[in-house]
Design a protein around this motif. Structure first.
Motif, PDB file in Angstrom:
ATOM      1  N   GLN A 296      -2.416  12.147   2.642  1.00 48.36           N
ATOM      2  CA  GLN A 296      -1.848  10.920   3.210  1.00 48.36           C
ATOM      3  C   GLN A 296      -1.501   9.902   2.117  1.00 48.36           C
ATOM      4  O   GLN A 296      -0.624   9.062   2.325  1.00 48.36           O
ATOM      5  CB  GLN A 296      -2.830  10.292   4.208  1.00 48.36           C
ATOM      6  N   SER A 297      -2.183   9.938   1.003  1.00 46.37           N
ATOM      7  CA  SER A 297      -1.928   8.963  -0.068  1.00 46.37           C
ATOM      8  C   SER A 297      -1.720   9.681  -1.405  1.00 46.37           C
ATOM      9  O   SER A 297      -2.230   9.264  -2.420  1.00 46.37           O
ATOM     10  CB  SER A 297      -3.095   7.983  -0.176  1.00 46.37           C
TER      11      SER A 297
ATOM     12  N   ALA B 128       0.861  -1.185   0.000  1.00 44.16           N
ATOM     13  CA  ALA B 128       0.000   0.000   0.000  1.00 44.16           C
ATOM     14  C   ALA B 128       0.890   1.224   0.000  1.00 44.16           C
ATOM     15  O   ALA B 128       1.672   1.422   0.917  1.00 44.16           O
ATOM     16  CB  ALA B 128      -0.907  -0.006   1.230  1.00 44.16           C
ATOM     17  N   CYS B 129       0.783   1.990  -1.036  1.00 42.20           N
ATOM     18  CA  CYS B 129       1.669   3.146  -1.194  1.00 42.20           C
ATOM     19  C   CYS B 129       1.119   4.299  -0.384  1.00 42.20           C
ATOM     20  O   CYS B 129       0.248   5.042  -0.838  1.00 42.20           O
ATOM     21  CB  CYS B 129       1.773   3.525  -2.672  1.00 42.20           C
ATOM     22  N   LEU B 130       1.571   4.458   0.854  1.00 42.49           N
ATOM     23  CA  LEU B 130       1.058   5.486   1.743  1.00 42.49           C
ATOM     24  C   LEU B 130       2.086   6.587   1.910  1.00 42.49           C
ATOM     25  O   LEU B 130       3.290   6.374   1.765  1.00 42.49           O
ATOM     26  CB  LEU B 130       0.716   4.877   3.108  1.00 42.49           C
TER      27      LEU B 130
ATOM     28  N   GLU C 191      -0.088  11.049  -4.786  1.00 43.38           N
ATOM     29  CA  GLU C 191       0.827  10.594  -5.817  1.00 43.38           C
ATOM     30  C   GLU C 191       1.103  11.753  -6.777  1.00 43.38           C
ATOM     31  O   GLU C 191       0.253  12.607  -7.016  1.00 43.38           O
ATOM     32  CB  GLU C 191       0.231   9.408  -6.581  1.00 43.38           C
TER      33      GLU C 191
END
Length: 907
Positions: free
Chosen positions: A480-481, A175-177, A483
């Motif tokens: 928080q997430s 999970a890319c956090l 990109e």
């Protein structure tokens, strides 16, 4: 094969690229030059991706930062970080390549206060955003700013450092956090650096917003999907330069470019634009060398000295110009008009008393000037001390301080015995530093707009309402997430207005709306230097660029104080056309006079224009004048002579007619039908008068009447003569025994009828001719190109031939009959006079035919008039001259006895 790479895995790949980037990039730049480095970057990417796949497949729990680059930078923490790449040192020295495990560090030289001001402008913009409650509320923006030292390997290493972050280690997650190390990068200032960086970072969709990279190649959205810029691209700048050259009539110029992507793309673009316009030619195109190459610089300057081009266009960086101008000063090259690209138009390092005798009067293309309220106050407060929130230190501020005050910071515990030590409390306003000059903010204004563009994009992302977002399932991005590619989505749609009133947005290629200022380098009498705006170029969504130049404000560094003439060939004046010199550019040509019948009324005409049919070129061949109209006029000597002769013949006929009327009862008048004699005089008068119809401008009625009148008048005259001759023969025959019966066929009625009948035949011929093919006026341009010959065309050659043939037939018949009767016994035999008159008549008209055919224009009419007058005078003199002589001078012979041959002395 499709690779699914998460953000942490991407960082791992970038870590590996950082090490390869330093160790291989330094070799690449040292040996191959900057143009090849972007291709090496692609190779590095594949190597790093292989590492990435290997590590991912082995499920390594973390990525380890193998080594820190040794970079100049300044940092400030925040919830989100923006990166920046600036040229704070304008040159560097490559170390010796040792290929050891330790990185080879470049030494940056030549501190540039202007470049440091660029970096501080970004810091100011971020501070201003953090204080703005309407933009990114509850979010603190930090920064990491690096110095690229005007070196590709350093700039590329700094970009990778920004992309990977500063953490020594991080754990990979499916999970890319968390947010990326930086949300975007402002920079780089060089096109080549931006190409190399975008080639790599674009694959990971990390936005790069340049404030100074202008290469038009960066508008390729497929290759650079994450690249944006707030400066116009070179395609627009090139068109502006071409417009400036055209505005001042400079058709012959030299071109110098830097040996990188910026210079080479500009060179191709400029030559393409010049090729399309055809108005400007390049005398030479040279590539300025990177690094220290005095032999090449000497060759280039020698070429500039020997060339006839007085205008030199330079698309290069300021380091190239410094090296070039040192050689220009050494060789003392003056009398050149420099055209500067935006890369060095505002370069303070060139605006010195050392260079200005040669660079004074330079015209430059500068990016849009703006105003940034509060920037100067921020710059004044810069101090080389650690602040509470400045956890990364401030090495760049220390270097700036040492450069500005000529001191240095000694390491703790050491005392500098050789130089002054910096305290950090010096006052910036006490020194005359360009650093505080905010009157001409150009790159700074672009930096300011770039920072705000990233901030507005992030603000739009954070204001997204869940369920109404633009991403999959109408989702929104979050802090928080977050990109990087999500920032690009909003960056493409950003639109805002600066406090200076300029609208900021990007087109489909990531380019900003282009606006340029035209600058002029003024060398003031007191030795001061001023860079002033003398024009502006704008482009809107609705029309092409518009150039406005205020020539009265321009300083020309020439004795004449006027713009120079830079042409390969002087302008061709009106009346000539350009003929290109074989083997040379189109701007080199000879001026050839236009041929007859053509003209050119402007300068530098490529073709001569043919005059209209009724016009001819002037002697200077610069315009057309009406052709000279030629016809047999009453006002020219020939026309006057013929008119006078015609009137004289008419007058003589009238006198003879008067004499014959007065002596009508005398034997010589009454002999052989006096009525025919009167009719011959009348017809001769008509013959003389009809010649006037051939003089003057031909018109429809004169053309129709002249030949008809001529033909009928002469037939009337000749038919009367023919009847006279026949009467003479009949009288002689009647004088013989048994011949009296022949006289009954030659009474007065028969004579009149014969004349009328013969004349009616000619009248019929003329009528048929006029009905079916009437003569008409005609403008003949075949004889002379520069003249219009007005003449009457016969309409029908057959009709004219029949008319003349009929007259000739009667004349020949009269001549033969008169010749047969010439020896008849009588003291006054009129047959002899008729024979002689007909001989003259036939001789004149036989000579007339070839003369008429071979006479051009008005001379054909003159020949015909002369034939009419000559034959008329011949008939008048031959027929009536002897009779008038007897009537007036020898009246004793005007008796019946004398007429019959009896002697008057006989008793």
């Amino acid at each position: 094969m499709t690779l699914h790479i998460n953000c942490n895995a991407s960082n791992c790949a970038l870590y590996n690229m950082r090490i390869l980037g330093e160790e291989m990039g330094m070799i690449t730049e040292a040996f191959l030059g900057p143009c090849c480095f972007s291709y090496i970057c692609v190779m590095l990417l594949f190597c790093s991706t292989s590492c990435l796949i290997s590590e991912s497949s082995s499920f390594y729990p973390s990525c380890q930062l193998r080594r820190h680059f040794i970079l100049n930078g300044m940092h400030k923490p925040g919830d989100v970080i923006l990166g920046g790449l600036f040229e704070i040192h304008y040159t560097s020295v490559f170390p010796e390549l040792t290929f050891t495990s330790e990185p080879n560090q470049l030494r940056c030289q030549g501190f540039d206060p202007t470049g440091f001001r660029h970096a501080m402008t970004m810091a100011f913009a971020i501070e201003e955003i953090n204080k703005n409650s309407n933009l990114l509320p509850n979010v603190t923006v930090g920064y990491s700013l690096y110095d690229n030292c005007a070196t590709l390997v350093t700039g590329f290493s700094a970009a990778l450092s920004l992309a990977t972050g500063q953490e020594e280690q991080f754990v990979s997650h499916r999970a890319c956090l968390g947010t990326p190390p930086v949300l975007g990068i402002v920079g780089d200032s060089f096109s080549t650096f931006s190409i190399a960086t975008s080639d790599v970072l674009g694959l990971f969709r990390l936005p790069l917003v340049s404030y100074f990279a202008t290469c038009s190649c960066l508008s390729d959205r497929r290759r650079f999907p994450s690249f944006f810029r707030t400066i116009p691209n070179d395609a627009f700048q090139v068109r502006v330069v071409v417009q400036v050259l055209k505005h001042f009539g400079w058709t012959w110029a030299g071109l110098l470019v830097s040996g990188d992507d910026y210079g080479l793309h500009v060179s191709r673009s400029l030559q393409s634009n010049l090729g399309q316009s055809g108005a400007v030619c390049l005398a030479y195109t040279e590539i300025l060398p990177w690094g220290d190459n005095p032999a090449e610089l000497q060759r280039i300057v020698e070429l500039m000295k020997t060339s006839t081009a007085q205008v030199v266009i330079v698309f290069a960086h300021q380091i190239h110009m410094i090296q070039l101008m040192e050689e220009v000063v050494r060789q003392n090259v003056t009398g050149l008009q420099w055209i500067a690209s935006e890369a060095w138009t505002s370069a303070a390092v060139l605006q010195t008393s050392h260079f200005m005798p040669h660079l004074g009067g330079t015209l430059g293309i500068a990016i849009r000037r703006g105003e940034i309220p509060g920037l100067r106050n921020f710059l004044v407060q810069v101090r080389p001390v650690d602040h509470q929130n400045n956890t990364y230190g401030n090495s760049l501020v220390r270097q700036f301080w040492e450069h500005t005050f000529g001191c240095r910071f000694a390491p703790p515990g050491l005392v500098d015995a050789d130089g002054a030590l910096c305290t950090g409390q010096e006052d910036l306003e006490e020194v005359e530093a360009d650093f505080l000059d905010v009157s001409n903010l150009r790159p700074e204004y672009n930096i300011y707009k770039a920072v705000y563009a990233l901030a507005h994009a992030l603000d739009e992302l954070l204001r997204c309402v869940p369920g109404r977002g633009p991403f999959t399932g109408h989702s929104c991005g979050s802090l928080q997430s977050l990109e990087a590619w999500q920032i690009i989505y909003y960056l493409e749609k950003v639109k805002f207005t600066t406090s200076f009133g300029d609208q900021v947005s990007f087109d489909e290629n990531g380019d900003a709306l282009p606006i340029y200022d035209v600058m002029n380098w003024v060398w003031l009498p007191e030795g001061k230097i001023k860079i002033q705006s003398v024009g502006v170029v704008r482009m809107s969504h609705f029309k092409d660029e518009e150039l406005t130049i205020y020539e009265d404000k321009i300083f020309w560094n020439f004795p004449s104080k006027k713009p120079p003439q830079s042409v390969c060939s002087d302008s061709c004046p009106p009346g000539t056309r350009m003929v290109r010199k074989k083997g040379q550019p189109v701007c080199c040509y000879d001026c050839v006079p236009c041929s007859e019948g053509k003209y050119s009324n402007g300068t530098d005409s490529t073709e001569c224009i043919s005059c209209q049919e009724d016009f001819w070129s002037s002697p200077q061949r610069d315009h057309c004048v009406p052709k000279e109209i030629e016809f047999l006029s009453y006002h020219e000597p020939l026309g006057i002579c013929l008119t006078a002769s015609s009137l004289l013949g008419t007058f003589i006929c009238a006198i003879v007619l008067g004499i014959f009327s007065y002596h009508r009862n005398t034997p010589i008048v009454r002999a052989n039908n006096s009525e025919l004699s009167f009719l011959i005089l009348v017809s001769l008068k008509l013959c003389f008068l009809c010649s006037l119809l051939f003089i003057g401008r031909p018109r429809q009625w004169t053309c129709q009447l002249r030949h008809a009148a001529f033909g009928i008048s002469f037939v009337l005259c000749v038919s009367c003569i023919l009847v006279k001759t026949m009467v003479v023969l009949a009288v002689f025959k009647a004088s013989k025994p048994g011949g009296g019966a022949s006289l009954k066929w030659f009474g007065a009625v028969q004579q009149r009828g014969t004349v009328l009948g013969l004349t009616s035949i000619q009248a019929a011929i003329c009528t048929v001719w006029l009905i079916f093919s009437s003569p008409a006026p005609h403008k003949n341009i075949q004889y002379h190109n520069n003249k219009i010959i007005y003449e009457c065309v016969s309409g029908s050659t057959l009709g004219f031939s029949v008319l003349l043939g009929y007259v000739g037939l009667l004349a020949v018949l009269s001549f033969l009959l008169a010749f047969l009767a010439r020896n008849l016994p009588d003291n006054f035999n009129e047959a002899k006079l008729i024979t002689f008159s007909m001989l003259i008549f036939c001789a004149v008209w036989v000579a007339f035919v070839p003369a008429y055919v071979n006479s051009p224009g008005k001379y054909a009419d003159a020949v015909e008039v002369f034939a009419i007058l000559a034959s008329s005078f011949g008939l008048l003199v031959a027929l009536f001259g002897p009779k008038c002589y007897i009537i007036l001078l020898r009246p004793e012979r005007n008796t019946k006895r004398a007429m019959t041959g009896r002697s008057i002395d006989k008793k």
